[in-house]
Design a protein around this motif. Structure first.
Motif, PDB file in Angstrom:
ATOM      1  N   ASP A 194       0.834  -1.208   0.000  1.00 30.86           N
ATOM      2  CA  ASP A 194       0.000   0.000   0.000  1.00 30.86           C
ATOM      3  C   ASP A 194       0.866   1.254   0.000  1.00 30.86           C
ATOM      4  O   ASP A 194       0.677   2.167  -0.806  1.00 30.86           O
ATOM      5  CB  ASP A 194      -0.946  -0.021   1.211  1.00 30.86           C
ATOM      6  N   HIS A 198       1.166   4.247  -2.796  1.00 30.46           N
ATOM      7  CA  HIS A 198       0.959   5.688  -2.578  1.00 30.46           C
ATOM      8  C   HIS A 198       2.079   6.499  -3.235  1.00 30.46           C
ATOM      9  O   HIS A 198       1.851   7.622  -3.691  1.00 30.46           O
ATOM     10  CB  HIS A 198       0.883   6.004  -1.088  1.00 30.46           C
ATOM     11  N   HIS A 267      -5.470   2.762  -7.265  1.00 31.27           N
ATOM     12  CA  HIS A 267      -6.342   2.828  -6.094  1.00 31.27           C
ATOM     13  C   HIS A 267      -7.816   2.754  -6.508  1.00 31.27           C
ATOM     14  O   HIS A 267      -8.613   2.076  -5.859  1.00 31.27           O
ATOM     15  CB  HIS A 267      -6.064   4.092  -5.278  1.00 31.27           C
ATOM     16  N   HIS A 281      -6.674  -4.221   1.065  1.00 30.24           N
ATOM     17  CA  HIS A 281      -6.328  -3.169   0.101  1.00 30.24           C
ATOM     18  C   HIS A 281      -4.923  -3.365  -0.503  1.00 30.24           C
ATOM     19  O   HIS A 281      -4.742  -3.328  -1.725  1.00 30.24           O
ATOM     20  CB  HIS A 281      -6.432  -1.839   0.848  1.00 30.24           C
ATOM     21  N   LEU A 285      -3.699  -4.181  -4.415  1.00 30.49           N
ATOM     22  CA  LEU A 285      -2.770  -3.297  -5.135  1.00 30.49           C
ATOM     23  C   LEU A 285      -1.577  -4.081  -5.685  1.00 30.49           C
ATOM     24  O   LEU A 285      -1.077  -3.797  -6.782  1.00 30.49           O
ATOM     25  CB  LEU A 285      -2.277  -2.187  -4.206  1.00 30.49           C
TER      26      LEU A 285
HETATM   27 ZN    ZN Z   1      -3.700   2.871  -0.405  1.00 29.02          ZN
END
Ligand code: ZN
Ligand code: NZQ
Length: 392
Positions: A194, A198, A267, A281, A285
């Motif tokens: 994650d 980002h 996302h 999550h 990803l």
């Molecule tokens: Zn995220």
């Protein structure tokens, strides 16, 4: 470089035993708080007792609401709003990860909102007030401890949506890497994927003259990757967890994203997986990101070559120009696998039956208002479907 505003008001209290300061730190903000947490890890680790003792020690009264689940639900948010109004709390204290902090932010703005707080997620309309939020972070991943964002799942509609407002940046967050020692390997891996995403969402841009933020992104990515493997080998490695903790916070407080057009397609695509299949999550990803990269890299060979050389350390020839890029994507896949992350939707328990529906939801086509997803390459629902299919 593009124009930008940057205002990050969150005070970060970082380091060993930092949670002991929470009572004193909250005192200027509130005499009564809502203590909000997840499914029990904080009781098992003893953190719950430490926090409640610190609050009592500083004379801060509290109401409490546990039970936040990963991919936090609107139903509990609504319960939290009622409770905060009834108890007249002055601040929401989240003790947990991104899910707990996001739920706390939703409650904080719902406290003042007349009507169903889901409206805000659906319309993106600006909010005018929110209770202050503070956090004690227990998993480095989402970056919610200093981001202005909250992501909530409407369980009745099976829709997961994000919302952002400067009013939602926590006033303070405690980041003590010792609190990460109890995380299982799976959560370390999800978190790493994650926070890396980002950075990718910011790094892969068509904006030029972004030397400083390029370098900051590259350094942060390399730091996270190196230290995730150290923590995999020794879950009690305080120094490695410190690097990861700092990496997670910096990855998403937007220091790395200023002055550049950001993407956010991965996302957007992942939120559809979580909304319907309730997957973690970060794991979603990890599956989508390499496939997105392969689908879009031809639109800007230069930034992907930079990624290959400066982040993934690819050496060798540049003929054909795509060779180092494909080698870098292969190395990224290998890294994810080393952490134990999945590489296909199938491994996440997702079959092909809803790929088209998810592609149409991700771009808004399902609601009759298609808006291309992402900026690096603008993706129509057919593009998103193609990426889902490559990921299957
Ligand atoms: Zn995220
Ligand atoms: O519920 P408990 O029992 O606490 O267990 C949690 C949960 O099962 C466990 N855990 C947390 N700290 C632990 C621990 N287990 C043992 N020891 C500890 N110290 O970990 C599990 C996952 O927690 P969660 O909060 O769901 O993880 P994460 O921080 O990855 O948050 C994910 C959520 O954040 C959203 C995601 O969409 C997802 O819903 N995001 C929020 C963002 C933001 N607000 O800025 C940005 C991100 O892109 C992301 O979308």
């Amino acid at each position: 470089m593009l124009n930008f505003d940057l205002h990050i008001p969150t005070k970060i209290i970082f380091g060993r035993k930092a949670q002991e300061q929470i009572g004193k730190a909250l005192k200027p903000y509130a005499g009564k708080v809502l203590l909000h947490y997840g499914g029990g890890s904080i009781k098992k680790s003893g953190l719950y007792s430490e926090i409640t003792a610190a609050l009592r020690g500083s004379g801060i009264a509290f109401a409490e609401l546990g039970g936040v689940v990963p991919n936090p639900r609107l139903g509990l948010v609504q319960k939290g709003i009622e409770l905060c109004r009834k108890e007249q709390v002055e601040l929401v204290l989240a003790v947990g990860g991104g899910s707990v902090i996001d739920s706390a932010k939703a409650i904080a703005m719902g406290f003042y909102y007349e009507g169903n707080i889901w409206d805000v997620y659906e319309t993106g309309q600006a909010i005018t007030a929110a209770l202050p939020v503070a956090a004690v972070l227990t998993i480095p991943a989402a970056g919610s401890e200093s981001s202005p964002n909250t992501v909530i799942t409407n369980e009745e509609k099976a829709i997961k949506r994000g919302f952002g407002s400067q009013l939602l940046r926590p006033v303070l967050s405690v980041v003590n890497p010792e609190l990460f020692f109890t995380l299982p390997q799976e959560q370390l891996a999800n978190g790493a994927a994650d926070m890396m995403s980002h950075i990718f969402e910011r790094y892969f841009t068509n904006t030029t003259h972004t030397d400083l933020t390029d370098s900051l992104c590259e350094a942060t990515l390399k730091t996270i990757m190196k230290n995730a493997l150290l923590v995999k080998a020794d879950r009690q490695d305080y120094d490695a967890w410190s690097e990861i903790g700092l990496g997670a916070t910096f990855a998403h407080n937007n220091i790395l994203g200023v002055g550049r057009e950001q993407d956010w397609a991965c996302h957007g695509m992942e939120h559809e997986l979580s909304a319907i299949y309730d997957v973690a999550h970060g794991a979603g990803l990890a599956v989508l990101t390499p496939n997105w990269m392969e689908y879009v890299y031809k639109d800007n060979i230069a930034i992907f070559t930079q990624f290959a050389v400066k982040v993934m350390g690819v050496e060798g020839g540049y003929r054909p120009a795509e060779a180092p890029i494909l080698a870098a994507i292969a190395k990224l896949r290998k890294f994810y696998r080393e952490l134990g992350l999945p590489s296909t939707l199938k491994e996440l328990g997702i079959d092909e039956s809803k790929l088209e529906l998810m592609a149409q939801k991700a771009t808004g086509a399902a609601y009759g208002a298609e808006r291309p997803l992402g900026n690096f390459k603008k993706l129509l629902w057919q593009d998103v479907l193609a990426i889902y299919k490559r990921s299957a």
